[in-house]
Design a protein around this motif. Structure first.
Motif, PDB file in Angstrom:
ATOM      1  N   THR A 180      54.605 -19.888  72.002  1.00  0.00           N
ATOM      2  CA  THR A 180      53.450 -19.075  72.399  1.00  0.00           C
ATOM      3  C   THR A 180      53.692 -17.575  72.244  1.00  0.00           C
ATOM      4  N   LYS A 181      54.973 -17.159  72.204  1.00  0.00           N
ATOM      5  CA  LYS A 181      55.301 -15.739  72.057  1.00  0.00           C
ATOM      6  C   LYS A 181      56.718 -15.614  71.492  1.00  0.00           C
ATOM      7  N   ARG A 182      57.107 -14.414  71.137  1.00  0.00           N
ATOM      8  CA  ARG A 182      58.414 -14.202  70.509  1.00  0.00           C
ATOM      9  C   ARG A 182      59.567 -14.756  71.327  1.00  0.00           C
ATOM     10  N   SER A 183      59.511 -14.597  72.645  1.00  0.00           N
ATOM     11  CA  SER A 183      60.636 -15.012  73.491  1.00  0.00           C
ATOM     12  C   SER A 183      60.851 -16.521  73.504  1.00  0.00           C
ATOM     13  N   ASN A 184      59.866 -17.305  73.057  1.00  0.00           N
ATOM     14  CA  ASN A 184      60.075 -18.752  72.970  1.00  0.00           C
ATOM     15  C   ASN A 184      59.751 -19.296  71.578  1.00  0.00           C
ATOM     16  N   SER A 185      59.911 -18.449  70.570  1.00  0.00           N
ATOM     17  CA  SER A 185      59.553 -18.849  69.209  1.00  0.00           C
ATOM     18  C   SER A 185      60.498 -19.892  68.613  1.00  0.00           C
ATOM     19  N   GLY A 186      61.637 -20.138  69.228  1.00  0.00           N
ATOM     20  CA  GLY A 186      62.541 -21.199  68.776  1.00  0.00           C
ATOM     21  C   GLY A 186      62.181 -22.555  69.351  1.00  0.00           C
ATOM     22  N   PHE A 187      61.095 -22.617  70.094  1.00  0.00           N
ATOM     23  CA  PHE A 187      60.660 -23.841  70.755  1.00  0.00           C
ATOM     24  C   PHE A 187      59.241 -24.192  70.323  1.00  0.00           C
ATOM     25  N   VAL A 188      58.877 -25.460  70.497  1.00  0.00           N
ATOM     26  CA  VAL A 188      57.463 -25.821  70.408  1.00  0.00           C
ATOM     27  C   VAL A 188      56.923 -25.767  71.831  1.00  0.00           C
ATOM     28  N   SER A 189      55.685 -25.338  71.958  1.00  0.00           N
ATOM     29  CA  SER A 189      55.030 -25.260  73.264  1.00  0.00           C
ATOM     30  C   SER A 189      53.894 -26.269  73.281  1.00  0.00           C
ATOM     31  N   VAL A 190      53.663 -26.881  74.446  1.00  0.00           N
ATOM     32  CA  VAL A 190      52.580 -27.852  74.601  1.00  0.00           C
ATOM     33  C   VAL A 190      51.847 -27.535  75.898  1.00  0.00           C
ATOM     34  N   PHE A 191      50.518 -27.477  75.810  1.00  0.00           N
ATOM     35  CA  PHE A 191      49.681 -27.153  76.961  1.00  0.00           C
ATOM     36  C   PHE A 191      48.515 -28.127  77.057  1.00  0.00           C
ATOM     37  N   LEU A 192      48.004 -28.270  78.262  1.00  0.00           N
ATOM     38  CA  LEU A 192      46.756 -28.987  78.515  1.00  0.00           C
ATOM     39  C   LEU A 192      45.727 -27.933  78.894  1.00  0.00           C
ATOM     40  N   LYS A 193      44.572 -27.984  78.258  1.00  0.00           N
ATOM     41  CA  LYS A 193      43.534 -26.987  78.508  1.00  0.00           C
ATOM     42  C   LYS A 193      42.246 -27.669  78.955  1.00  0.00           C
ATOM     43  N   LEU A 194      41.673 -27.165  80.033  1.00  0.00           N
ATOM     44  CA  LEU A 194      40.362 -27.609  80.523  1.00  0.00           C
ATOM     45  C   LEU A 194      39.298 -26.867  79.728  1.00  0.00           C
ATOM     46  N   ILE A 195      38.346 -27.600  79.142  1.00  0.00           N
ATOM     47  CA  ILE A 195      37.357 -26.902  78.321  1.00  0.00           C
ATOM     48  C   ILE A 195      35.938 -26.960  78.882  1.00  0.00           C
ATOM     49  N   ASN A 196      35.711 -27.727  79.944  1.00  0.00           N
ATOM     50  CA  ASN A 196      34.376 -27.692  80.548  1.00  0.00           C
ATOM     51  C   ASN A 196      34.459 -27.974  82.038  1.00  0.00           C
ATOM     52  N   ALA A 197      34.148 -27.020  82.836  1.00  0.00           N
ATOM     53  CA  ALA A 197      34.092 -27.218  84.285  1.00  0.00           C
ATOM     54  C   ALA A 197      33.386 -26.026  84.910  1.00  0.00           C
ATOM     55  N   GLU A 198      32.648 -26.316  85.963  1.00  0.00           N
ATOM     56  CA  GLU A 198      32.004 -25.238  86.711  1.00  0.00           C
ATOM     57  C   GLU A 198      32.866 -24.818  87.889  1.00  0.00           C
ATOM     58  N   ASN A 199      33.709 -25.735  88.362  1.00  0.00           N
ATOM     59  CA  ASN A 199      34.563 -25.470  89.510  1.00  0.00           C
ATOM     60  C   ASN A 199      36.016 -25.736  89.140  1.00  0.00           C
ATOM     61  N   ALA A 200      36.918 -25.303  90.003  1.00  0.00           N
ATOM     62  CA  ALA A 200      38.341 -25.548  89.792  1.00  0.00           C
ATOM     63  C   ALA A 200      38.634 -27.045  89.857  1.00  0.00           C
ATOM     64  N   VAL A 201      39.616 -27.466  89.086  1.00  0.00           N
ATOM     65  CA  VAL A 201      40.015 -28.870  89.002  1.00  0.00           C
ATOM     66  C   VAL A 201      41.513 -28.950  89.270  1.00  0.00           C
ATOM     67  N   GLU A 202      41.923 -29.926  90.103  1.00  0.00           N
ATOM     68  CA  GLU A 202      43.343 -30.150  90.358  1.00  0.00           C
ATOM     69  C   GLU A 202      43.802 -31.319  89.506  1.00  0.00           C
ATOM     70  N   ALA A 203      44.891 -31.112  88.772  1.00  0.00           N
ATOM     71  CA  ALA A 203      45.374 -32.165  87.890  1.00  0.00           C
ATOM     72  C   ALA A 203      46.879 -32.054  87.682  1.00  0.00           C
ATOM     73  N   LEU A 204      47.469 -33.176  87.338  1.00  0.00           N
ATOM     74  CA  LEU A 204      48.852 -33.263  86.881  1.00  0.00           C
ATOM     75  C   LEU A 204      48.810 -33.750  85.448  1.00  0.00           C
ATOM     76  N   SER A 205      49.807 -33.373  84.665  1.00  0.00           N
ATOM     77  CA  SER A 205      49.837 -33.864  83.289  1.00  0.00           C
ATOM     78  C   SER A 205      51.266 -34.081  82.824  1.00  0.00           C
ATOM     79  N   THR A 206      51.388 -34.977  81.853  1.00  0.00           N
ATOM     80  CA  THR A 206      52.650 -35.165  81.153  1.00  0.00           C
ATOM     81  C   THR A 206      52.352 -35.162  79.665  1.00  0.00           C
ATOM     82  N   HIS A 207      53.331 -34.753  78.891  1.00  0.00           N
ATOM     83  CA  HIS A 207      53.231 -34.773  77.439  1.00  0.00           C
ATOM     84  C   HIS A 207      54.511 -35.417  76.927  1.00  0.00           C
ATOM     85  N   HIS A 208      54.375 -36.336  75.990  1.00  0.00           N
ATOM     86  CA  HIS A 208      55.544 -37.022  75.442  1.00  0.00           C
ATOM     87  C   HIS A 208      55.391 -37.190  73.944  1.00  0.00           C
ATOM     88  N   PHE A 209      56.519 -37.134  73.243  1.00  0.00           N
ATOM     89  CA  PHE A 209      56.540 -37.436  71.822  1.00  0.00           C
ATOM     90  C   PHE A 209      56.863 -38.912  71.634  1.00  0.00           C
TER      91      PHE A 209
END
Length: 195
Positions: free
Chosen positions: A67-96
């Motif tokens: 996501t930026k120079r300081s972590n450019s030696g890594f791949v970054s993975v994020f979960l993004k909320l794209i539709n909500a009117e209110n805050a949402v509480e969630a947990l997530s995992t990402h696996h290869f």
């Protein structure tokens, strides 16, 4: 005296798990990884198709150069909320996916706490240093220039009902327990939803 009453009722009134949380998974197939890595610079990402869990739409973001120079030696993975009117509480995992065994990675980070996804604040959470890029590229997760990421999301639908849960209707959400529970129980959102 209110606390004992709540505890007493918690054994009598146990809402269905579907009233409290929803779990779902989405696989995100990245073909021509080497071209993706060359074509996407640090700070830019590739997004999965939107998927719905808990009544909200999400996308997985994959940053092949970090996501930026300081972590450019890594791949970054994020979960993004794209539709909500209110805050949402969630947990997530990402696996290869390991191409030799078909299993999902166990050496990747896992959320320890629920994150608040807010349309007016932070709408994405993830890992800046998800995996060292050179380790990823030397691993069984990358084969024939293809990489598959599975994102699993647990969305809290009604936190007030969570107080009524006392027995095994809510997955164990400790780091190891949550990861194991999500990998065992989270169905893909469609029979074959790879992109």
């Amino acid at each position: 005296m209110l606390v004992p009453i709540v505890l007493f009722f918690s054994f009598l009134i146990t809402p269905h798990a579907a009233d409290v949380y929803q779990i779902g998974s989405k696989t995100f197939e990245i073909t021509e990884y080497s071209l993706v890595k060359q074509g996407i610079s640090t700070g830019n990402c590739m997004e999965s198709d939107p998927f719905t869990v808990g009544g909200y739409q999400w996308v997985t973001e994959f940053y092949p150069q970090g996501t930026k120079r300081s972590n450019s030696g890594f791949v970054s993975v994020f979960l993004k909320l794209i539709n909500a009117e209110n805050a949402v509480e969630a947990l997530s995992t990402h696996h290869f996916q390991d191409w030799n065994t078909g299993a999902w990675s166990t050496d990747t980070p896992v959320d320890e706490d629920f994150d608040i996804y807010s349309p007016s604040g932070i709408a994405e959470w993830g890992y800046f240093k998800f995996m060292n890029r050179s380790e990823l590229e030397a691993s069984n997760y990358l084969k024939n220039d293809m990489l598959v990421i599975r994102t699993t999301v647990l969305v809290l639908k009604d936190t007030s009902k969570l107080l009524l849960q006392t027995m095994s209707t809510v997955p164990n959400i400790t780091t190891t327990g949550f990861s194991n529970q999500l990998n065992r129980t989270a169905p893909d959102l469609s029979p074959d939803d790879r992109e």
